[in-house]
Enzyme design. Structure first.
Site, PDB file in Angstrom:
ATOM      1  N   ASP A  52      30.137   2.980   2.844  1.00 56.04           N
ATOM      2  CA  ASP A  52      30.614   4.090   3.679  1.00 56.04           C
ATOM      3  C   ASP A  52      31.074   3.564   5.038  1.00 56.04           C
ATOM      4  OD1 ASP A  52      28.137   3.508   4.725  1.00 56.04           O
ATOM      5  OD2 ASP A  52      27.462   5.589   4.860  1.00 56.04           O
ATOM      6  N   SER A  53      30.954   2.245   5.259  1.00 55.62           N
ATOM      7  CA  SER A  53      31.579   1.625   6.436  1.00 55.62           C
ATOM      8  C   SER A  53      33.082   1.877   6.423  1.00 55.62           C
ATOM      9  CB  SER A  53      31.300   0.115   6.460  1.00 55.62           C
ATOM     10  OG  SER A  53      31.623  -0.472   5.221  1.00 55.62           O
ATOM     11  N   ASP A  91      28.505   3.623  -2.136  1.00 50.50           N
ATOM     12  CA  ASP A  91      27.556   4.203  -1.172  1.00 50.50           C
ATOM     13  C   ASP A  91      27.521   5.722  -1.299  1.00 50.50           C
ATOM     14  OD1 ASP A  91      25.879   3.048   0.708  1.00 50.50           O
ATOM     15  OD2 ASP A  91      27.536   2.350   1.963  1.00 50.50           O
ATOM     16  N   GLU A 123      20.661   4.920   1.777  1.00 47.21           N
ATOM     17  CA  GLU A 123      19.899   4.404   2.916  1.00 47.21           C
ATOM     18  C   GLU A 123      18.532   5.065   2.993  1.00 47.21           C
ATOM     19  OE1 GLU A 123      22.086   4.629   6.603  1.00 47.21           O
ATOM     20  OE2 GLU A 123      23.796   3.542   5.766  1.00 47.21           O
ATOM     21  N   GLU A 190      19.364  -4.840   6.493  1.00 44.28           N
ATOM     22  CA  GLU A 190      20.404  -4.935   7.531  1.00 44.28           C
ATOM     23  C   GLU A 190      19.787  -5.177   8.900  1.00 44.28           C
ATOM     24  OE1 GLU A 190      23.619  -2.099   7.493  1.00 44.28           O
ATOM     25  OE2 GLU A 190      24.348  -2.793   9.449  1.00 44.28           O
TER      26      GLU A 190
END
Ligand code: KIV
Length: 277
Positions: A52-53, A91, A123, A190
């Site tokens: 989703d970056s 994602d 996440e 991360e």
């Protein structure tokens, strides 16, 4: 005469990645959002994440929070169709899985059905463990993501490295245990301090995939545009392997100059008339 047949390429699966925990060779992963870059990367990587970056990299949002499920499905389909070998992971965007395991399953099932990807990523650690278990038991392979979780930027107050103070360790270690126990096939760490990433990797029964989490991890992932030099302000953990920003700038400047001075298009770029027979 028999013709040599092409051996069909076997797609890497989530269980293949899970099984590489004991390997000496690190798992190689990159993000991809387009068909052409996904095709190029497919020859070299084990996993491609449609992250989703893309909200920040492609759409110019200030964070990943505004990204929609439709955007993830569109890019997920493009990448999964282009790739023959790598495991494609898509994602789950913010707001499409946190409410309940049922909401997460409904949307993750759409992602797998409509893209052809082999897994989803979400996440969160202990707080998402019930959801991860619910998805995995129903046939959805899940890559977990702990440490710095960019979708929580509004509660974190920014993008900060995690685990640099010893008192932060127990919660992050508990997150790693929780997602592994829930059945995730691997976990992204991360922006986690090296000693903690090393500790988690040693304890965790599933592969750890680091992004800013040191060489101690079982694999590495980077955002492709960052490592290709397209991000003017890459995070400290990015190594830039090419200067595409400079290349693109030079190419466009040359094109503009050649158009203005009528050096482009040249004869070889121009159609003449067909010859009469
Ligand atoms: O969205 C993304 O690209 C990611 C990677 C940075 C792991 O989550």
């Amino acid at each position: 005469m028999s013709s040599a047949r092409e051996t069909p390429v076997r797609r890497i699966t989530a269980p293949d990645i899970r099984a590489r925990k004991q390997d000496d060779t690190p798992i190689v992963a990159l993000t991809a959002y387009h068909a052409h870059t996904a095709r190029l990367a497919d020859d070299h990587v084990d996993m491609l994440l449609v992250g989703d970056s893309l909200g920040m990299v492609l759409y110019g949002f200030g964070s990943t929070v505004p990204v929609t499920l439709e955007q993830m499905i569109t890019h997920g389909r493009v990448v999964a169709s282009a790739v023959k070998r790598a495991l494609v992971v898509v994602d789950m965007p913010f707001g499409f899985y946190e409410e309940s395991p049922q909401q997460a399953f409904r949307n993750a099932a759409r992602v797998l059905k409509e893209t052809g990807a082999g897994a989803v990523k979400l996440e969160g650690g202990a707080r998402m463990a019930e959801t991860i278990r619910f998805l995995v038991e129903r046939g959805v392979p899940v890559m977990a993501h702990i440490g710095l979780t960019p979708q929580s930027v509004n509660t974190l107050g920014g993008f900060f490295a995690q685990g640099r103070e010893q008192d932060q360790w127990p919660a992050i270690e508990a997150d790693a245990r929780a997602v592994a126990d829930a059945g995730a096939f691997c976990v992204v760490l991360e922006a986690i301090a090296e000693p903690l990433a090393r500790e988690i990797t040693a304890q965790c029964p599933i592969p750890t995939i680091g992004i800013g989490a040191s060489p101690a991890c079982d694999g590495q992932i980077l955002v492709m545009e960052d490592m290709l030099g397209l991000n003017p302000n890459p995070p400290r953990f990015v190594k830039t392997y090419a200067d595409l920003k400079g290349e693109i700038d030079r190419a466009i400047a040359t094109y503009a100059e050649e158009v203005r001075t009528r050096r482009f298009p040249a004869t070889e770029h121009t159609y003449g008339m067909k010859r009469r027979k």
